[in-house]
Design an enzyme around this catalytic site. Structure first.
Site, short mmCIF file in Angstrom:
data_model
loop_
_atom_site.label_atom_id
_atom_site.label_comp_id
_atom_site.label_asym_id
_atom_site.label_seq_id
_atom_site.Cartn_x
_atom_site.Cartn_y
_atom_site.Cartn_z
N ASN A 11 0.82 -1.16 0.01
CA ASN A 11 -0.14 0.04 -0.05
C ASN A 11 0.98 1.21 -0.11
O ASN A 11 0.73 1.93 0.77
CB ASN A 11 -1.15 0.16 1.11
N GLU A 37 0.66 -3.14 -5.06
CA GLU A 37 0.02 -1.81 -4.73
C GLU A 37 1.51 -0.95 -4.38
O GLU A 37 1.66 -0.05 -3.38
CB GLU A 37 -0.66 -1.83 -3.57
N ASP A 161 -2.69 -9.76 -4.29
CA ASP A 161 -3.81 -9.30 -3.63
C ASP A 161 -4.96 -9.52 -4.73
O ASP A 161 -4.94 -8.77 -5.74
CB ASP A 161 -3.84 -7.91 -3.33
N ASN A 163 -8.02 -9.24 -3.82
CA ASN A 163 -9.28 -8.69 -3.52
C ASN A 163 -10.66 -9.29 -3.49
O ASN A 163 -11.89 -8.92 -3.61
CB ASN A 163 -9.49 -7.39 -4.58
N HIS A 259 -2.09 -4.49 4.78
CA HIS A 259 -2.02 -5.87 4.54
C HIS A 259 -0.96 -6.21 5.17
O HIS A 259 0.05 -5.65 5.60
CB HIS A 259 -1.82 -6.12 2.89
#
Length: 269
Positions: A11, A37, A161, A163, A259
């Site tokens: 992130n 990310e 990820d 999602n 995360h």
């Protein structure tokens, strides 16, 4: 030969690499580290972050928006080939996929799309439809076509990820989230179909139906402190590699992002 692989949605790599928690990277003994990310071009990062000594670094960054999406792979193994993004143009530009080919397997690192914001009608009421769910499902379908084509040559390892929380055990509050993206029926059905094609959720393979194990917690309402989380970060392998699964884990004591890292160990001949 034992190979250790880890995956982490950071992130924002610029932010994480400035934190004490980034010592995780320097202390890591994995052969492959996959990040999602990243939200940065490699030239926006300190050299020791973008090109750490002893590692080969590979990047797929967003070309459509700065500070958005992006994936990276750091490898102590030399790949035979490296490909950025899916081959079809409509799924390119957001820096969501890296594909590294190794002698014994194809390795994919994905930051798969989220469903976006919920649409509202002319009166401002929620519709139950999410803006990017059609794009998300199309991306997944394109990825499976690509992975299955590659699988004809050698097995598949895919991390990242996704999602999506697959089953009720994979999130703390399933009933409250049945109409939220990340746990919609069509999203969960994708992971059903992915498993039916012979892709093994390595964490569940090793740990069975162990509850309360998550990889993402909302920054809101101190969710991580209360362990109100979702397991949306995965390592899958195609079933040809199932006998090679030596271990799989979630590093939920590692902070620095919303995360935490997840990992996989393979025992290969």
């Amino acid at each position: 030969m034992r190979i250790k692989l880890v995956s982490w949605n950071v992130n924002g790599l610029r932010a994480v690499s400035a934190k004490e928690e980034w010592r995780w990277f320097a202390e890591n003994d994995a052969q492959l580290i996959a990040l999602q990310e990243t939200k940065a071009l490699p030239e926006q990062l300190a050299p020791e972050v973008a090109s750490p000594q002893g590692w080969q670094s590979h990047w797929a960054s967003s070309m459509v928006k700065k500070g958005y999406s992006g994936v990276a792979v750091f490898s102590r193994l030399s790949p035979l080939a490296v490909h950025c993004e899916l081959p079809e143009a409509q799924w390119q530009g957001e820096g969501r996929l890296l594909h590294l080919e190794f002698e014994q397997f194809h390795f994919f690192n994905g930051y798969f799309p989220n469903g976006g914001e919920e649409e509202r009608d002319e009166n401002g009421k929620p519709t139950g439809r999410f803006k990017r769910v059609p794009y998300k499902m199309g991306f997944f379908d394109a990825f499976v076509r690509y992975a299955e084509a590659c699988r004809k040559q050698k097995p598949i390892v895919v991390c990242g990820d996704f999602n999506i929380a697959h089953r009720p055990i994979d999130l703390a509050r399933p009933r409250q989230n049945e109409r939220n993206t990340g746990f919609l029926p069509e999203e969960r059905a994708f992971l059903d179909s992915f498993a039916a094609l012979g892709y093994v959720d390595t964490f569940r393979h090793v740990h069975g139906d162990e509850a309360g194990r998550y990889s993402w917690w909302s920054y809101k309402t101190r969710a991580r402190e209360k362990n109100i989380g979702w397991r949306i970060d995965y390592f899958f392998v195609s079933e040809e590699l199932k006998p090679a699964i030596a271990d799989a884990w979630i590093e939920d004591t590692v902070y620095g992002s919303d995360h935490c890292p997840v990992g996989l160990a393979l025992e290969l001949p």
